[in-house]
Design a protein around this motif. Structure first.
Motif, PDB file in Angstrom:
ATOM      1  N   UNK A  31      -3.163   9.984 -13.122  1.00  0.00           N
ATOM      2  CA  UNK A  31      -3.526  11.405 -13.107  1.00  0.00           C
ATOM      3  C   UNK A  31      -2.603  12.235 -12.212  1.00  0.00           C
ATOM      4  N   UNK A  32      -2.073  11.624 -11.135  1.00  0.00           N
ATOM      5  CA  UNK A  32      -1.218  12.347 -10.195  1.00  0.00           C
ATOM      6  C   UNK A  32       0.096  11.605 -10.054  1.00  0.00           C
ATOM      7  N   UNK A  33       1.191  12.319 -10.331  1.00  0.00           N
ATOM      8  CA  UNK A  33       2.539  11.744 -10.205  1.00  0.00           C
ATOM      9  C   UNK A  33       3.370  12.718  -9.368  1.00  0.00           C
ATOM     10  N   UNK A  34       3.707  12.312  -8.137  1.00  0.00           N
ATOM     11  CA  UNK A  34       4.434  13.180  -7.221  1.00  0.00           C
ATOM     12  C   UNK A  34       5.637  12.431  -6.680  1.00  0.00           C
ATOM     13  N   UNK A  72      -4.618  -0.606  -6.696  1.00  0.00           N
ATOM     14  CA  UNK A  72      -5.130  -0.429  -8.055  1.00  0.00           C
ATOM     15  C   UNK A  72      -5.343   1.031  -8.428  1.00  0.00           C
ATOM     16  N   UNK A  73      -5.675   1.893  -7.467  1.00  0.00           N
ATOM     17  CA  UNK A  73      -6.006   3.278  -7.794  1.00  0.00           C
ATOM     18  C   UNK A  73      -5.051   4.284  -7.163  1.00  0.00           C
ATOM     19  N   UNK A  74      -4.725   4.128  -5.875  1.00  0.00           N
ATOM     20  CA  UNK A  74      -3.877   5.094  -5.175  1.00  0.00           C
ATOM     21  C   UNK A  74      -2.774   4.356  -4.433  1.00  0.00           C
ATOM     22  N   UNK A  75      -1.531   4.812  -4.647  1.00  0.00           N
ATOM     23  CA  UNK A  75      -0.371   4.279  -3.927  1.00  0.00           C
ATOM     24  C   UNK A  75       0.364   5.484  -3.349  1.00  0.00           C
ATOM     25  N   UNK A  76       0.271   5.660  -2.011  1.00  0.00           N
ATOM     26  CA  UNK A  76       0.786   6.865  -1.373  1.00  0.00           C
ATOM     27  C   UNK A  76       1.713   6.502  -0.228  1.00  0.00           C
ATOM     28  N   UNK A  77       3.006   6.801  -0.402  1.00  0.00           N
ATOM     29  CA  UNK A  77       4.019   6.593   0.640  1.00  0.00           C
ATOM     30  C   UNK A  77       4.675   7.912   1.031  1.00  0.00           C
ATOM     31  N   UNK A  78       4.021   8.989   0.790  1.00  0.00           N
ATOM     32  CA  UNK A  78       4.588  10.318   1.005  1.00  0.00           C
ATOM     33  C   UNK A  78       5.032  10.529   2.449  1.00  0.00           C
ATOM     34  N   UNK A  79       6.166  11.228   2.640  1.00  0.00           N
ATOM     35  CA  UNK A  79       6.582  11.659   3.960  1.00  0.00           C
ATOM     36  C   UNK A  79       7.032  10.559   4.883  1.00  0.00           C
ATOM     37  N   UNK A  88       8.509  -2.208 -12.366  1.00  0.00           N
ATOM     38  CA  UNK A  88       7.728  -3.440 -12.524  1.00  0.00           C
ATOM     39  C   UNK A  88       6.245  -3.174 -12.761  1.00  0.00           C
ATOM     40  N   UNK A  89       5.877  -1.977 -13.197  1.00  0.00           N
ATOM     41  CA  UNK A  89       4.470  -1.673 -13.455  1.00  0.00           C
ATOM     42  C   UNK A  89       4.004  -2.460 -14.675  1.00  0.00           C
ATOM     43  N   UNK A  90       2.928  -3.219 -14.502  1.00  0.00           N
ATOM     44  CA  UNK A  90       2.464  -4.117 -15.556  1.00  0.00           C
ATOM     45  C   UNK A  90       1.684  -3.354 -16.620  1.00  0.00           C
ATOM     46  N   UNK A  91       1.452  -4.014 -17.711  1.00  0.00           N
ATOM     47  CA  UNK A  91       0.688  -3.415 -18.808  1.00  0.00           C
ATOM     48  C   UNK A  91      -0.781  -3.235 -18.443  1.00  0.00           C
ATOM     49  N   UNK A  92      -1.233  -3.881 -17.364  1.00  0.00           N
ATOM     50  CA  UNK A  92      -2.617  -3.755 -16.920  1.00  0.00           C
ATOM     51  C   UNK A  92      -2.762  -2.766 -15.762  1.00  0.00           C
ATOM     52  N   UNK A  93      -1.759  -1.937 -15.568  1.00  0.00           N
ATOM     53  CA  UNK A  93      -1.758  -0.985 -14.457  1.00  0.00           C
ATOM     54  C   UNK A  93      -2.916   0.005 -14.604  1.00  0.00           C
ATOM     55  N   UNK A  94      -3.705   0.143 -13.523  1.00  0.00           N
ATOM     56  CA  UNK A  94      -4.829   1.085 -13.497  1.00  0.00           C
ATOM     57  C   UNK A  94      -4.608   2.215 -12.491  1.00  0.00           C
ATOM     58  N   UNK A  95      -3.374   2.390 -12.057  1.00  0.00           N
ATOM     59  CA  UNK A  95      -3.062   3.364 -11.022  1.00  0.00           C
ATOM     60  C   UNK A  95      -3.462   4.775 -11.462  1.00  0.00           C
ATOM     61  N   UNK A  96      -4.090   5.514 -10.532  1.00  0.00           N
ATOM     62  CA  UNK A  96      -4.468   6.894 -10.791  1.00  0.00           C
ATOM     63  C   UNK A  96      -3.583   7.888 -10.050  1.00  0.00           C
ATOM     64  N   UNK A  97      -3.113   7.515  -8.855  1.00  0.00           N
ATOM     65  CA  UNK A  97      -2.252   8.393  -8.059  1.00  0.00           C
ATOM     66  C   UNK A  97      -1.020   7.614  -7.612  1.00  0.00           C
TER      67      UNK A  97
END
Length: 860
Positions: free
Chosen positions: A487-490, A438-445, A455-464
């Motif tokens: 807030x963070x898109x990498x 819901x807030x952070x999704x990190x698969x870096x490296x 497939x990001x839904x209209x109720x997406x609350x992702x911050x990172x």
């Protein structure tokens, strides 16, 4: 009738009591008004004392309480907009009936706590927290024999702590978050039989902790964290009589083994010993007998935790809900199968290896951190679907294979961090369309491939959203624009392509697209007012840079970045919560720098290594809080705007001149730019159209010693060679053949370079000394730019549009002959030595050949 008269008399008596008892006495009102007149009052704050006046009952004023006789006994004025100083003769100290006084959260900046509180002998309750008091604690506080509760938290108090042993009624002492120094002795709190809370945390107290603090008769809460206590804790032999419930000794320098005393505290609930120097081997099963224990933190010591012989019975840790064992040299997982209330588990930075045990997933947890270990997989996971508020941090391990599908069975994950592992395969669509993270999704490296599911839904609350440093292809999904709180898109260091992702939401603060295959211009109909880090380097973007609306980047125009830096706290880090902070990698002067904590006032722009053309926008100069700017390796032309000289924070080099903070590296590779900081100095730059005489005068002053050395070499060399040539005809012929050969090489090479340089447009960079803040790296690679800082010196840049004749004649007069004379002088001098060596045998002839080759290479 008599009864009726009696009741009526009683009624009027009671009525008299209501209207007389509790009315403010005139002298008390005058003292209150005099007290108010001593300060500045912010009348806009609710409950302000600005409304106090001569009329009305002062016992009914806000914050004022009276006894039955109309004497003021309570003055509770927290956060009422008072500012100023409390003088030694303040009217406050004539309110001698005061029992309770609260002046917290007001502004008494530069004011010391007055030394007159002993004139309030009845004071029971004193609160002066967060009011900017400075100076030492007055010793007269110890004369308040009736004082029960003392709160002085969050000021700037200095010096040592006075002894409170005469304040026998003290129950709570809170002196946290000050600058108190010195050591504690057994006399400080001796005889305080009613003291149950002692908070001295966040000061600079030192030396050892007196052991008697642990056994004060009524002590329950002991907070000594974030000081400089050292040494070892002495063994206390009466633990069974201690009432300690909460002990926090974290962030000190306490060493030695953890005393057994702590294991014997019958009521202990929270024991926090992290961030110290405790050492030795600690057997975790020692705490199994502490059935009341709920929080145990031993992280970041020099301990080795032994998890053997731990019982898996239902009696172990029945109330434990937080266990922190980070950096404890753990080799094996502790058996916490029956710790059913364990909500926070931190086993990070250890040496755990193999599979993650299945019991980890069998209980709902708020926080699980297994990062920085040697874990490779998962042991038959059984995850119920009722998990909520679950933060999972598995970063920096050796997890292999595909992202485990069982994660899709979790109903809610606040943070999912799988960064820096060896995971492969594609991103499971369920993680996106179900919005599990819901807030952070990190698969870096990792080694994730395929596309990012759209497939990001209209109720997406992702911050990172961080999937950088993988092998992803395709485009940035349009549905990512549904994440209105992003807030963070990498997505840096992948193989993504397509145009600039204009669909991203307005909430964006960090955008990294570096090292991909994005192309096209930067035209967008949307602005990002909160953007603070923009890195789109090493792509194929083209067009004009000014297509980005830099004027809308209000997040880079902080009005007072200095104020923000002075008020930094952990809560200011850019992250999802107190457990997770975002990190990014930026390139600074060609070196990759990892930012593991991102302050809200840190801002940077990197547009390097693209195909941008045209001018540098003036609007960049309005980004007043910009730290880093890199425009190198593009095709930018024209003058570097003077407005960039206003970027005082750029680079943050501590110097009186703002303009040494940006080096020429920032503009390197834009050969059409010129002026400071591209050519090294800003003080002696020849402006366009200056006369040769003006330039030559300054030049003479700069290179005076070069002429001296050239002349010296010439005179010495000429005199010696003249004598040699007169005596040896064969040497004379060989000498002039070599001089002619070297001279041909010199003039041919300089002529070739000059013809090449005339192909480029040279436009001067503004001459304001503020441009010493730029390095050449920021402009490198733009072949249309020249001047300072790209060419090292600002004294002789080519003026705009020079003709071939204008360019060649003055320079021939200025510098050609000095090179000729210098070369001639040095060659003559060295050849005379060579002649001497030629006359002294084959060995010296070999030496002559080596010297001659070195001289020729130096000149050419």
């Amino acid at each position: 009738m008599a009864l009726s008269l009696l009741l009526r008399a009683l009624f009027f008596f009671v009525l008299f009591i209501v209207f007389v008892d509790g009315q403010c006495l005139d002298d008390q009102k005058k003292l209150l008004l005099e007290f108010r007149s001593e300060f500045k009052i912010n009348s806009s704050i609710p409950y302000s004392i600005a409304n106090w006046n001569e009329t009305g009952d002062c016992c009914e004023w806000g914050g004022v309480g009276c006894d039955d006789a109309g004497r003021i006994i309570n003055l509770m004025l927290p956060n009422v907009g008072i500012s100023g100083r409390i003088g030694e003769s303040s009217a406050l100290f004539r309110l001698t009936y005061l029992l309770r006084l609260d002046l917290s959260n007001n502004d008494f900046t530069t004011s010391e706590i007055p030394n007159q509180f002993h004139r309030l002998p009845n004071l029971v309750y004193l609160v002066l927290t967060f009011s900017s008091f400075v100076g030492p604690l007055p010793s007269t506080l110890a004369n308040l024999t009736e004082l029960a509760r003392l709160y002085l938290v969050g000021n700037f108090l200095t010096g040592s702590i006075p002894s409170f042993q005469t304040c026998k009624n003290l129950e709570i002492i809170n002196l946290a978050q000050n600058n108190l120094t010195g050591s504690l002795s057994h006399l400080h709190f001796q005889g305080l039989t009613n003291l149950f809370v002692l908070d001295l945390s966040r000061n600079s107290l030192n030396d050892t902790i007196p052991h008697h603090l642990f056994v004060l008769p009524s002590i329950e809460y002991l907070y000594l964290s974030r000081n400089q206590f050292s040494g070892q804790i002495k063994v206390v032999g009466i633990a069974n009589h201690s009432n300690l419930v909460w002990v926090d000794l974290s962030s000190n320098r306490i060493g030695g083994v953890i005393p057994n005393f702590f294991f014997q505290l019958r009521n202990i609930s929270k024991l926090i010993l992290s961030d110290n120097l405790f050492n030795g081997t600690f057997k975790l099963n020692k705490f199994q007998s502490s059935t009341s224990l709920s929080v145990l933190s031993l992280s970041n010591n020099n301990l080795s935790i032994d998890t053997t012989n731990m019982s898996s019975s239902s009696h172990g840790y029945p109330n434990l809900y937080s266990l922190n064992l980070s950096s404890c040299n753990l080799y094996d997982f502790p058996d916490l199968t029956n710790a059913s209330y364990l909500l926070y588990l931190d086993l990070s930075n250890n040496r755990l290896r193999g599979d993650i045990p299945s019991w980890i997933w069998q209980t709902s947890r708020n926080y699980l951190d297994l990062s920085f270990n040697l874990l490779t997989g998962f042991e038959k996971p059984l995850i119920p679907t009722y998990f909520t508020n679950y933060n999972v941090l598995l970063a920096n391990n050796r997890l292999t294979g595909a992202i485990p599908a069982f994660i899709c069975n979790v109903s809610y994950l606040g943070v999912l961090d799988l960064s820096f592992n060896n995971l492969s395969g594609s991103i499971p669509p369920c993680l996106i369309n179900k919005g599990i993270a819901r807030e952070v999704f990190n698969l870096r490296g990792n080694q994730i491939s395929g596309v990012i599911p759209d497939l990001f839904s209209s109720e997406c609350n992702l911050q990172t959203f961080d999937v950088s440093n993988n092998s992803l292809v395709g485009r940035v999904p349009e549905s990512l624009g549904n994440c209105k709180n992003l807030r963070v898109m990498n997505v840096g260091n992948n193989n993504l392509e397509g145009s600039f992702p204009c669909m991203l939401p307005l909430s964006l603060r960090i955008l990294l697209l570096r090292s991909n295959r994005f192309h096209g211009d930067l035209r967008c109909s949307k602005n990002w007012p909160n953007l603070q880090i923009l890195d789109i380097s090493s792509n194929y973007f083209s067009g004009n840079v000014n297509m980005l609306n830099f004027s809308s980047f209000r997040g880079m125009m902080l009005e007072s970045s200095t104020h923000l830096r002075l008020n930094r706290s952990n809560s200011n880090f850019l992250g999802a919560d107190s457990y997770y902070h975002n990190e990014v990698t930026l390139t600074v002067k060609g070196i990759e720098v990892k930012l593991i904590k991102i302050w809200p006032d840190f801002t940077s722009i990197d547009l390097s290594a693209n195909r941008f053309q045209g001018e540098i926008p003036e609007a960049i100069g309005n980004l007043s809080s910009l730290y880093l700017l890199n425009l190198s390796h593009n095709s930018l032309i024209d003058a570097i705007p003077r407005s960039l000289g206003a970027l005082a924070d750029l680079g943050r080099i501590p110097t009186n001149s703002h303009f040494q903070t940006l080096s020429a590296d920032s503009f390197e590779g834009n050969a059409g730019l010129s002026g400071f900081p591209l050519n090294g100095s800003f003080n002696n730059r020849r402006p366009p159209g200056s006369s040769p005489s003006e330039d030559s005068e300054s030049k003479d002053e700069e290179i005076e010693w070069e002429y001296v050395f050239a002349a010296f070499g010439y005179v010495v060399g000429f005199g010696s060679i003249a004598w040699t040539l007169l005596c040896c005809r064969s040497m004379k012929e060989r000498y002039f053949e070599k001089i002619e050969e070297i001279a041909d090489k010199i003039f041919y090479e300089r002529g070739r370079r000059r013809r090449h340089e005339r192909r480029f447009l040279h436009i001067l960079i503004p001459t304001s000394t503020q441009f010493q803040t730029f390095s050449a790296d920021s402009f490198e690679g733009n072949t249309g730019l020249s001047g300072f800082p790209l060419n090292g010196s600002f004294n002789n840049p080519h003026p705009p549009g020079p003709s071939p004749s204008d360019d060649s004649e003055p320079n021939d007069e200025e510098i050609e002959w000095e090179y000729v004379f210098a070369a001639f002088g040095y060659i003559v001098g060295f050849r005379s030595i060579a002649w001497t060596l030629l006359c002294c045998g084959n060995r010296k002839r070999r030496v002559d050949t080596v010297l001659l080759q070195k001289v020729e290479r130096k000149i050419l």
